[in-house]
Design a protein around this motif. Structure first.
Motif, mmCIF file in Angstrom:
data_model
loop_
_atom_site.group_PDB
_atom_site.id
_atom_site.type_symbol
_atom_site.label_atom_id
_atom_site.label_comp_id
_atom_site.label_asym_id
_atom_site.label_seq_id
_atom_site.Cartn_x
_atom_site.Cartn_y
_atom_site.Cartn_z
ATOM 1 N N TRP A 193 32.830 -45.201 -7.085
ATOM 2 C CA TRP A 193 31.566 -44.564 -6.700
ATOM 3 C C TRP A 193 31.753 -43.609 -5.515
ATOM 4 N N TYR A 204 27.994 -44.309 -0.730
ATOM 5 C CA TYR A 204 27.387 -44.511 -2.059
ATOM 6 C C TYR A 204 26.056 -43.757 -2.152
ATOM 7 N N LYS A 219 28.717 -42.797 -11.611
ATOM 8 C CA LYS A 219 27.315 -43.170 -11.365
ATOM 9 C C LYS A 219 26.837 -43.916 -12.597
ATOM 10 N N ASP A 223 22.723 -47.207 -11.173
ATOM 11 C CA ASP A 223 22.755 -46.544 -9.857
ATOM 12 C C ASP A 223 21.721 -45.405 -9.859
#
Ligand code: HEM
Length: 264
Positions: A193, A204, A219, A223
């Protein structure tokens, strides 16, 4: 040397016991922390240890008080649930520590390994106490309690609200994806990530908001869905701007996760 006034030696001794009961880690915890740091120096397995502890605790159901941070994940069939693919490697690593510090239970060790991993990677200190009760084999949790990375925020709410979390905590905990990566042979997803997957920071959230997404970074749908609803996206933005706020919220949410189903 400071002097204890006559007659108060017993009270002083009591005070020392009280302090050591609440704030001083036991000798076994100190030893386990040292062994974990040695392990992380020799082998950068911190991310999978964080995932192990989360997958153990994240089965919790607040309604019937089943699941939680009880090390039931070490048993079949739970360890072979699809969501836990790859985690046998982590249980085996923890076993090497358990063999040297047998007085600490599995549930405590899984959570301690995660707390030390976050700290080792530069993340916040997370309060920790020993005393979790280890599950026995018949207490394994049913499959399907962990989140599905292909689904959206309503699914995340179903899963995390069941554990007793709110939107702000869902976002904070998702920030653990600063660490580690996905593996095609485990989850079907591939990649990290962030650019520094062994550093615990707020990258992140920054990557999630980046105007031009770095195509080499991962991703997951779970997310991206944090941006789909204002009650979550506002925390993504705040954590991207303010790492200290993220660290404070993350430490509180991680502590709560690490004690689900225990200490009542
Ligand atoms: C890895 C999903 C929340 C910590 C992964 C992977 C997936 C995933 C698919 C890749 C596994 C692999 O292929 O090896 C999700 C979903 C979540 C979630 C859908 C829902 C919000 C969390 C939480 C934490 C966490 C709450 C910790 C507090 C990690 C870590 C890794 C990881 C550290 C990297 C493991 C490694 O490098 O081996 N997650 N996760 N995740 N997850 Fe999550």
């Amino acid at each position: 040397m400071s002097c204890i006034p006559c007659g108060s030696a017993a009270a002083a001794a009591k005070a020392v016991v009280a302090v050591s009961d609440t704030t001083m880690p036991s000798k076994a915890e100190v030893q386990a922390r040292g062994l974990l740091i040695d392990l992380y120096r020799a082998k950068p397995c911190m991310p999978i240890m964080v995932r192990l502890a989360w997958h153990d605790a994240g089965t919790f159901c607040a309604k019937d008080n089943t699941g939680g941070a009880n090390a039931s994940i070490r048993f079949e069939p739970e360890i072979s649930h699809g969501a836990n693919a790859g985690l046998t490697a982590a249980t085996q690593l923890v076993q090497t520590i358990k063999d040297k510090v047998p007085e600490i239970g599995y549930a405590d060790l899984y959570q301690l390994a995660s707390v030390v991993a976050v700290e080792f990677c530069g993340g916040p200190s997370i309060p920790f106490r020993l005393g979790r009760k280890d599950a026995v084999e018949k207490e394994v949790t049913p499959d399907g309690r962990l989140p599905d990375a292909k689904q959206g925020h309503e699914h995340l709410r179903d899963i995390f609200y069941r554990m007793g979390f709110v939107d702000r905590e869902i976002v904070a905990l998702s920030g653990a994806h600063a660490l580690g990566r996905a593996h095609a042979d485990r989850s079907g997803f591939d990649g990290a990530w962030t650019k520094e997957p062994l550093v615990f920071d707020n990258a992140y959230f920054k990557e999630l908001l980046a105007k031009e997404a770095d195509p080499s970074l991962l991703k997951l749908p779970s997310d991206l869905t944090l941006l789909d609803t204002p009650s979550m996206s506002k925390w993504v933005k705040l954590y991207a701007e303010d790492e200290q706020l993220f660290f404070r919220d993350y430490a509180a949410a991680h502590l709560k996760l690490s004690e689900l189903g225990q200490f009542q």
